[in-house]
Design an enzyme around this catalytic site. Structure first.
Site, PDB file in Angstrom:
ATOM      1  N   SER A 131      41.202  27.582  -7.482  1.00  0.00           N
ATOM      2  CA  SER A 131      41.592  28.954  -7.827  1.00  0.00           C
ATOM      3  C   SER A 131      42.086  29.718  -6.604  1.00  0.00           C
ATOM      4  O   SER A 131      41.618  29.494  -5.474  1.00  0.00           O
ATOM      5  CB  SER A 131      40.356  29.661  -8.394  1.00  0.00           C
ATOM      6  OG  SER A 131      40.518  31.050  -8.336  1.00  0.00           O
ATOM      7  N   GLU A 133      41.113  32.410  -5.901  1.00  0.00           N
ATOM      8  CA  GLU A 133      39.951  33.123  -5.366  1.00  0.00           C
ATOM      9  C   GLU A 133      39.437  32.494  -4.067  1.00  0.00           C
ATOM     10  O   GLU A 133      38.677  33.124  -3.338  1.00  0.00           O
ATOM     11  CB  GLU A 133      38.832  33.171  -6.407  1.00  0.00           C
ATOM     12  CG  GLU A 133      39.105  34.107  -7.565  1.00  0.00           C
ATOM     13  CD  GLU A 133      39.089  35.577  -7.181  1.00  0.00           C
ATOM     14  OE1 GLU A 133      38.367  35.947  -6.241  1.00  0.00           O
ATOM     15  OE2 GLU A 133      39.828  36.349  -7.817  1.00  0.00           O
ATOM     16  N   TYR A 155      31.994  33.142  -6.920  1.00  0.00           N
ATOM     17  CA  TYR A 155      32.895  32.218  -7.603  1.00  0.00           C
ATOM     18  C   TYR A 155      33.887  31.602  -6.607  1.00  0.00           C
ATOM     19  O   TYR A 155      34.105  30.382  -6.601  1.00  0.00           O
ATOM     20  CB  TYR A 155      33.647  32.986  -8.708  1.00  0.00           C
ATOM     21  CG  TYR A 155      34.743  32.192  -9.361  1.00  0.00           C
ATOM     22  CD1 TYR A 155      34.465  31.288 -10.382  1.00  0.00           C
ATOM     23  CD2 TYR A 155      36.072  32.339  -8.967  1.00  0.00           C
ATOM     24  CE1 TYR A 155      35.476  30.559 -10.985  1.00  0.00           C
ATOM     25  CE2 TYR A 155      37.086  31.619  -9.557  1.00  0.00           C
ATOM     26  CZ  TYR A 155      36.783  30.726 -10.574  1.00  0.00           C
ATOM     27  OH  TYR A 155      37.785  29.997 -11.165  1.00  0.00           O
TER      28      TYR A 155
HETATM   29  O1  G4F Z   1      41.092  39.287 -15.473  1.00  0.00           O
HETATM   30  P1  G4F Z   1      40.125  39.254 -14.351  1.00  0.00           P
HETATM   31  O2  G4F Z   1      38.699  39.284 -14.718  1.00  0.00           O
HETATM   32  O3  G4F Z   1      40.491  37.966 -13.497  1.00  0.00           O
HETATM   33  P2  G4F Z   1      40.150  37.520 -11.992  1.00  0.00           P
HETATM   34  O4  G4F Z   1      38.924  38.169 -11.500  1.00  0.00           O
HETATM   35  O5  G4F Z   1      41.364  37.703 -11.152  1.00  0.00           O
HETATM   36  O6  G4F Z   1      39.844  35.975 -12.177  1.00  0.00           O
HETATM   37  C1  G4F Z   1      40.653  35.100 -12.961  1.00  0.00           C
HETATM   38  O7  G4F Z   1      41.690  34.539 -12.196  1.00  0.00           O
HETATM   39  C2  G4F Z   1      41.241  33.739 -11.077  1.00  0.00           C
HETATM   40  C3  G4F Z   1      42.474  33.199 -10.360  1.00  0.00           C
HETATM   41  O8  G4F Z   1      43.160  32.321 -11.164  1.00  0.00           O
HETATM   42  C4  G4F Z   1      40.367  32.611 -11.576  1.00  0.00           C
HETATM   43  F1  G4F Z   1      39.922  31.873 -10.538  1.00  0.00           F
HETATM   44  C5  G4F Z   1      39.189  33.173 -12.354  1.00  0.00           C
HETATM   45  O9  G4F Z   1      38.449  32.100 -12.907  1.00  0.00           O
HETATM   46  C6  G4F Z   1      39.729  34.021 -13.492  1.00  0.00           C
HETATM   47  O10 G4F Z   1      40.460  33.190 -14.367  1.00  0.00           O
HETATM   48  O11 G4F Z   1      40.388  40.482 -13.367  1.00  0.00           O
HETATM   49  C7  G4F Z   1      41.653  40.754 -12.828  1.00  0.00           C
HETATM   50  C8  G4F Z   1      41.598  42.088 -12.099  1.00  0.00           C
HETATM   51  C9  G4F Z   1      40.423  42.218 -11.147  1.00  0.00           C
HETATM   52  O12 G4F Z   1      40.889  42.833  -9.955  1.00  0.00           O
HETATM   53  C10 G4F Z   1      39.470  43.177 -11.849  1.00  0.00           C
HETATM   54  O13 G4F Z   1      38.651  43.940 -10.971  1.00  0.00           O
HETATM   55  O14 G4F Z   1      41.427  43.128 -13.068  1.00  0.00           O
HETATM   56  C11 G4F Z   1      40.466  44.043 -12.564  1.00  0.00           C
HETATM   57  N1  G4F Z   1      39.895  44.771 -13.704  1.00  0.00           N
HETATM   58  C12 G4F Z   1      40.017  46.103 -13.902  1.00  0.00           C
HETATM   59  N2  G4F Z   1      39.362  46.457 -15.006  1.00  0.00           N
HETATM   60  C13 G4F Z   1      39.160  44.247 -14.691  1.00  0.00           C
HETATM   61  C14 G4F Z   1      38.816  45.317 -15.524  1.00  0.00           C
HETATM   62  N3  G4F Z   1      38.768  42.981 -14.950  1.00  0.00           N
HETATM   63  C15 G4F Z   1      38.027  42.767 -16.068  1.00  0.00           C
HETATM   64  N4  G4F Z   1      37.647  41.514 -16.369  1.00  0.00           N
HETATM   65  N5  G4F Z   1      37.642  43.792 -16.900  1.00  0.00           N
HETATM   66  C16 G4F Z   1      38.014  45.091 -16.676  1.00  0.00           C
HETATM   67  O15 G4F Z   1      37.693  46.012 -17.420  1.00  0.00           O
END
Ligand code: G4F
Length: 334
Positions: A131, A133, A155
């Site tokens: 990832s 990450e 993670y």
């Molecule tokens: O959709 P996210 O939860 O994805 P994140 O954390 O980037 O992780 C995903 O992608 C990674 C890279 O491929 C993978 F390794 C991992 O397994 C997963 O698939 O969050 C994306 C962004 C973050 O910055 C988070 O803080 O959106 C921001 N965000 C803002 N509001 C939110 C929210 N994320 C989530 N889940 N929920 C919210 O309400």
């Protein structure tokens, strides 16, 4: 001879697209299923209910990444040509709340799998879903295969461990083991607790009168978002060359959570302003910064390029929600 593949994480978004791709390519597909995985109404439902596929070209095996004995027994029996290792706790936010189980599955689970593969009479080719990450807060932008790892959450640390271990086993034991360093990839099959699906789902629900507001964390956060269908093609391509290697899969474009909101609400022809709220409790203790990938190596060596734009992706996801075509997901909302 019919090629065979074994997928850990087959019931997830990527597992389901990869299953489709491999079946289309004539593979016999085997999947690792945890006892807790929900098979009914899952992303594999179409295949599971088709007697010409399930039990003929697609097989599911109960085992877990923390149960080496069973996993070893299943792999000894299946003797796959290729293994796609996609399983693990994949929610970054949750990894702060459950760091031990995240590392147990993502880091140690990968090591256990490598140990089993090392002992198999005919070692299969291994694809490990790493990832972006692992880069955390990098000094260099965009990131490529040479960028130093600097993870900022449990993670990312677990993925960094697993990614390095894949490299060690490749070098030390001569395994055909590849890392795909995947930037964010989404689709209508994304879990509902990831931000793109959460937004697209809420925009459609608000349009349909089923919901009134959408509460988000940091809307200024930016990611490099592509379509999962494109990324699983990269997984398969990574295992086809003569020699194993590591590849970054990314679009090379940064977009914000706010842009996802605006495209999703524009798709349902609504003004987002009265509906979208922010809650500091949904902010993460630390955020990766400037995560944007350079996939030049994958383009040159694998002829891989993403085919779906960011706007097309968000429109497709929102339209699937409006049409109620996106599969239900039982993960914990955030
Ligand atoms: O959709 P996210 O939860 O994805 P994140 O954390 O980037 O992780 C995903 O992608 C990674 C890279 O491929 C993978 F390794 C991992 O397994 C997963 O698939 O969050 C994306 C962004 C973050 O910055 C988070 O803080 O959106 C921001 N965000 C803002 N509001 C939110 C929210 N994320 C989530 N889940 N929920 C919210 O309400």
């Amino acid at each position: 001879m019919t090629p065979s593949a074994f997928i850990t994480g087959i019931t997830g978004q990527d597992g389901s697209y990869l299953t489709e791709l491999l079946l289309d390519h004539g593979y016999q597909v085997h999947g690792l299923v945890r006892r807790t995985s929900t098979l009914s109404r899952s992303r594999l439902d179409r295949f599971y209910r088709d007697p010409s596929i399930y039990g003929q070209r697609l097989f599911l095996h109960y085992a877990d990444l923390d149960d080496s004995t069973t996993l070893r027994r299943v792999l000894m029996k299946v003797t796959p040509d290729e293994i796609y290792h996609l399983a693990g706790q994949s929610h970054v936010g949750l990894s702060f709340e459950m760091p031990e189980s995240t590392c147990e599955m993502t880091a140690m689970g990968t090591l256990r799998l490598l140990e089993i593969i090392r002992d198999l009479p005919k070692a299969p080719r291994l694809y490990h879903a790493s990832s972006s990450e692992v880069f955390g807060q990098p000094d260099q932008m965009p990131q490529d295969e040479q960028t130093p790892f600097a993870p900022v959450n449990p993670y990312g640390v677990a993925k960094a461990f697993a990614t390095r271990m894949v490299g060690v086993y490749r070098k030390t034991f001569g395994l055909f083991a590849c890392n795909g360093i995947m930037f964010n990839h989404e689709s209508p099959r994304r879990g509902e607790n990831f931000v793109t699906r959460k937004i697209c789902r809420a925009a459609a629900a608000i349009k349909l009168g089923r919901q009134t507001e959408l509460v988000l964390g940091d809307t200024l956060a930016q990611r490099d978002w592509g379509h999962a269908r494109d990324y699983v093609r990269g997984m398969w391509l990574a295992l086809q060359p003569e020699t194993p290697d590591d590849y970054v899969f990314a679009t090379g474009q940064l977009h914000s959570v706010q842009e996802v909101v605006e495209i999703a609400f524009a798709t349902v022809k609504l003004d987002w302003r009265p509906h979208v709220k922010q809650d500091p409790r949904l902010f993460r203790p630390s955020e990766p910064a400037r995560l944007v990938g350079c996939a030049a190596k994958a383009k040159t060596l694998l002829n891989w390029e993403p085919q779906t734009s960011f706007v097309q992706l968000i429109v497709e996801m929102t339209e699937a929600e409006l049409a109620d075509k996106a599969p239900p997901d039982r993960s914990r909302p955030s």
